[in-house]
Write a protein that holds these residues in place. Sequence first.
Motif, PDB file in Angstrom:
ATOM      1  N   LEU A  22       0.818  -1.220   0.000  1.00 29.98           N
ATOM      2  CA  LEU A  22       0.000   0.000   0.000  1.00 29.98           C
ATOM      3  C   LEU A  22       0.846   1.262   0.000  1.00 29.98           C
ATOM      4  O   LEU A  22       0.397   2.302  -0.459  1.00 29.98           O
ATOM      5  CB  LEU A  22      -0.887   0.037   1.257  1.00 29.98           C
ATOM      6  CG  LEU A  22      -2.281  -0.528   1.166  1.00 29.98           C
ATOM      7  CD1 LEU A  22      -2.955  -0.450   2.529  1.00 29.98           C
ATOM      8  CD2 LEU A  22      -3.117   0.151   0.122  1.00 29.98           C
ATOM      9  N   LEU A  98      -4.657   4.162  -3.083  1.00 26.04           N
ATOM     10  CA  LEU A  98      -5.830   4.264  -2.209  1.00 26.04           C
ATOM     11  C   LEU A  98      -6.335   2.887  -1.817  1.00 26.04           C
ATOM     12  O   LEU A  98      -6.732   2.654  -0.678  1.00 26.04           O
ATOM     13  CB  LEU A  98      -6.969   5.017  -2.906  1.00 26.04           C
ATOM     14  CG  LEU A  98      -6.730   6.454  -3.295  1.00 26.04           C
ATOM     15  CD1 LEU A  98      -7.920   6.973  -4.091  1.00 26.04           C
ATOM     16  CD2 LEU A  98      -6.528   7.293  -2.043  1.00 26.04           C
ATOM     17  N   GLU A  99      -6.367   1.990  -2.816  1.00 24.48           N
ATOM     18  CA  GLU A  99      -6.873   0.649  -2.560  1.00 24.48           C
ATOM     19  C   GLU A  99      -6.367  -0.322  -3.619  1.00 24.48           C
ATOM     20  O   GLU A  99      -6.047   0.059  -4.737  1.00 24.48           O
ATOM     21  CB  GLU A  99      -8.401   0.631  -2.530  1.00 24.48           C
ATOM     22  CG  GLU A  99      -9.066   1.058  -3.816  1.00 24.48           C
ATOM     23  CD  GLU A  99     -10.591   1.114  -3.702  1.00 24.48           C
ATOM     24  OE1 GLU A  99     -11.105   1.626  -2.700  1.00 24.48           O
ATOM     25  OE2 GLU A  99     -11.250   0.627  -4.637  1.00 24.48           O
ATOM     26  N   THR A 101      -7.603  -4.164  -5.033  1.00 26.94           N
ATOM     27  CA  THR A 101      -8.724  -5.096  -4.973  1.00 26.94           C
ATOM     28  C   THR A 101      -8.464  -6.325  -5.832  1.00 26.94           C
ATOM     29  O   THR A 101      -8.046  -6.206  -6.989  1.00 26.94           O
ATOM     30  CB  THR A 101     -10.029  -4.430  -5.465  1.00 26.94           C
ATOM     31  OG1 THR A 101     -10.262  -3.240  -4.705  1.00 26.94           O
ATOM     32  CG2 THR A 101     -11.217  -5.362  -5.317  1.00 26.94           C
ATOM     33  N   GLU A 146     -23.230   1.205   0.704  1.00 30.26           N
ATOM     34  CA  GLU A 146     -22.309   0.581  -0.245  1.00 30.26           C
ATOM     35  C   GLU A 146     -22.612  -0.889  -0.479  1.00 30.26           C
ATOM     36  O   GLU A 146     -22.109  -1.481  -1.430  1.00 30.26           O
ATOM     37  CB  GLU A 146     -20.865   0.738   0.233  1.00 30.26           C
ATOM     38  CG  GLU A 146     -20.372   2.162   0.190  1.00 30.26           C
ATOM     39  CD  GLU A 146     -18.885   2.257   0.451  1.00 30.26           C
ATOM     40  OE1 GLU A 146     -18.173   1.235   0.342  1.00 30.26           O
ATOM     41  OE2 GLU A 146     -18.429   3.362   0.757  1.00 30.26           O
ATOM     42  N   TYR A 150     -17.052  -4.240   6.048  1.00 34.37           N
ATOM     43  CA  TYR A 150     -15.750  -3.694   6.444  1.00 34.37           C
ATOM     44  C   TYR A 150     -15.283  -4.430   7.682  1.00 34.37           C
ATOM     45  O   TYR A 150     -16.079  -4.713   8.582  1.00 34.37           O
ATOM     46  CB  TYR A 150     -15.852  -2.188   6.726  1.00 34.37           C
ATOM     47  CG  TYR A 150     -16.035  -1.381   5.460  1.00 34.37           C
ATOM     48  CD1 TYR A 150     -14.935  -0.882   4.781  1.00 34.37           C
ATOM     49  CD2 TYR A 150     -17.300  -1.167   4.925  1.00 34.37           C
ATOM     50  CE1 TYR A 150     -15.089  -0.170   3.603  1.00 34.37           C
ATOM     51  CE2 TYR A 150     -17.464  -0.456   3.744  1.00 34.37           C
ATOM     52  CZ  TYR A 150     -16.358   0.036   3.089  1.00 34.37           C
ATOM     53  OH  TYR A 150     -16.509   0.724   1.917  1.00 34.37           O
ATOM     54  N   ARG A 159     -12.229  -4.087   2.832  1.00 36.24           N
ATOM     55  CA  ARG A 159     -13.616  -4.087   2.367  1.00 36.24           C
ATOM     56  C   ARG A 159     -13.836  -5.449   1.720  1.00 36.24           C
ATOM     57  O   ARG A 159     -13.036  -5.890   0.895  1.00 36.24           O
ATOM     58  CB  ARG A 159     -13.844  -2.967   1.360  1.00 36.24           C
ATOM     59  CG  ARG A 159     -15.286  -2.840   0.905  1.00 36.24           C
ATOM     60  CD  ARG A 159     -15.496  -1.630   0.012  1.00 36.24           C
ATOM     61  NE  ARG A 159     -14.728  -1.774  -1.222  1.00 36.24           N
ATOM     62  CZ  ARG A 159     -14.030  -0.781  -1.785  1.00 36.24           C
ATOM     63  NH1 ARG A 159     -13.988   0.423  -1.239  1.00 36.24           N
ATOM     64  NH2 ARG A 159     -13.365  -0.982  -2.902  1.00 36.24           N
ATOM     65  N   THR A 179     -10.743  -5.999  -0.783  1.00 33.30           N
ATOM     66  CA  THR A 179     -10.093  -4.716  -1.040  1.00 33.30           C
ATOM     67  C   THR A 179      -9.287  -4.294   0.175  1.00 33.30           C
ATOM     68  O   THR A 179      -9.818  -4.196   1.283  1.00 33.30           O
ATOM     69  CB  THR A 179     -11.133  -3.625  -1.368  1.00 33.30           C
ATOM     70  OG1 THR A 179     -11.902  -4.052  -2.496  1.00 33.30           O
ATOM     71  CG2 THR A 179     -10.453  -2.300  -1.683  1.00 33.30           C
ATOM     72  N   LEU A 181      -7.555  -1.345   1.916  1.00 33.45           N
ATOM     73  CA  LEU A 181      -7.762   0.101   1.901  1.00 33.45           C
ATOM     74  C   LEU A 181      -6.659   0.843   2.633  1.00 33.45           C
ATOM     75  O   LEU A 181      -6.129   0.369   3.640  1.00 33.45           O
ATOM     76  CB  LEU A 181      -9.104   0.446   2.558  1.00 33.45           C
ATOM     77  CG  LEU A 181     -10.332  -0.161   1.896  1.00 33.45           C
ATOM     78  CD1 LEU A 181     -11.531  -0.089   2.820  1.00 33.45           C
ATOM     79  CD2 LEU A 181     -10.616   0.553   0.590  1.00 33.45           C
ATOM     80  N   GLN A 182      -6.355   2.008   2.128  1.00 27.62           N
ATOM     81  CA  GLN A 182      -5.423   2.902   2.798  1.00 27.62           C
ATOM     82  C   GLN A 182      -6.122   3.458   4.040  1.00 27.62           C
ATOM     83  O   GLN A 182      -7.243   3.921   3.972  1.00 27.62           O
ATOM     84  CB  GLN A 182      -5.028   4.040   1.846  1.00 27.62           C
ATOM     85  CG  GLN A 182      -3.890   4.898   2.302  1.00 27.62           C
ATOM     86  CD  GLN A 182      -2.583   4.140   2.390  1.00 27.62           C
ATOM     87  OE1 GLN A 182      -2.188   3.740   3.471  1.00 27.62           O
ATOM     88  NE2 GLN A 182      -1.920   3.959   1.278  1.00 27.62           N
TER      89      GLN A 182
END
Length: 183
Positions: A22, A98-99, A101, A146, A150, A159, A179, A181-182
């Motif tokens: 990341l 940012l992400e 996936t 969404e 999470y 995610r 995913t 995530l940051q």
Amino acid sequence: MTVKISWNAPVVPGKSLAGIPLDITSDALVEALEHYRLKSASDIYQFESSPLLKRIETSLNDFVDEAYVFVLLDDSRIHKFNKGTYALGVALNNQKILEITAYNFSFPGDEVEGLVYRGRLPGGAKLGSKVSDLLAHTDLIFDDDEERFYTTEPYGLLRIDGQGVPLDHVANQYISAITLLQG
């Protein structure tokens, strides 16, 4: 730092997915990707232990100003309902990831099931595992807007996509995307 992208590399919450950290910059990601790009075709890649993948263009938005999205090159064996599903995506903004996936473009028992990313989360869950398998390791918070789950600390910020409904509505959901995530 040498980045080794692998279809077998584990998901390390808060750190990496498929071996992609990341905390690397856009330039470092491009350099790593270049190592896996087939010289005969500018948009075909093969990561360690991955099938042949094609990089496709995707739309950007206010939050994502750069993206690297890959699909299975030969999608002829993918079930018609999963055609067009990505295999891997990396979204960036302002030169920072940012992400990351990984997506499941198969159904259980499909002939392409073995071609999806095989990295496992701590505890052993992976794409195609039951979402509920994660409950032994972390709480899952369902976001109604969404329609995704999470994870909570200390497991790391992930995610998880299932069927878009809470587990108390459909308990037997399979992980369709993971995913990182940051934070």
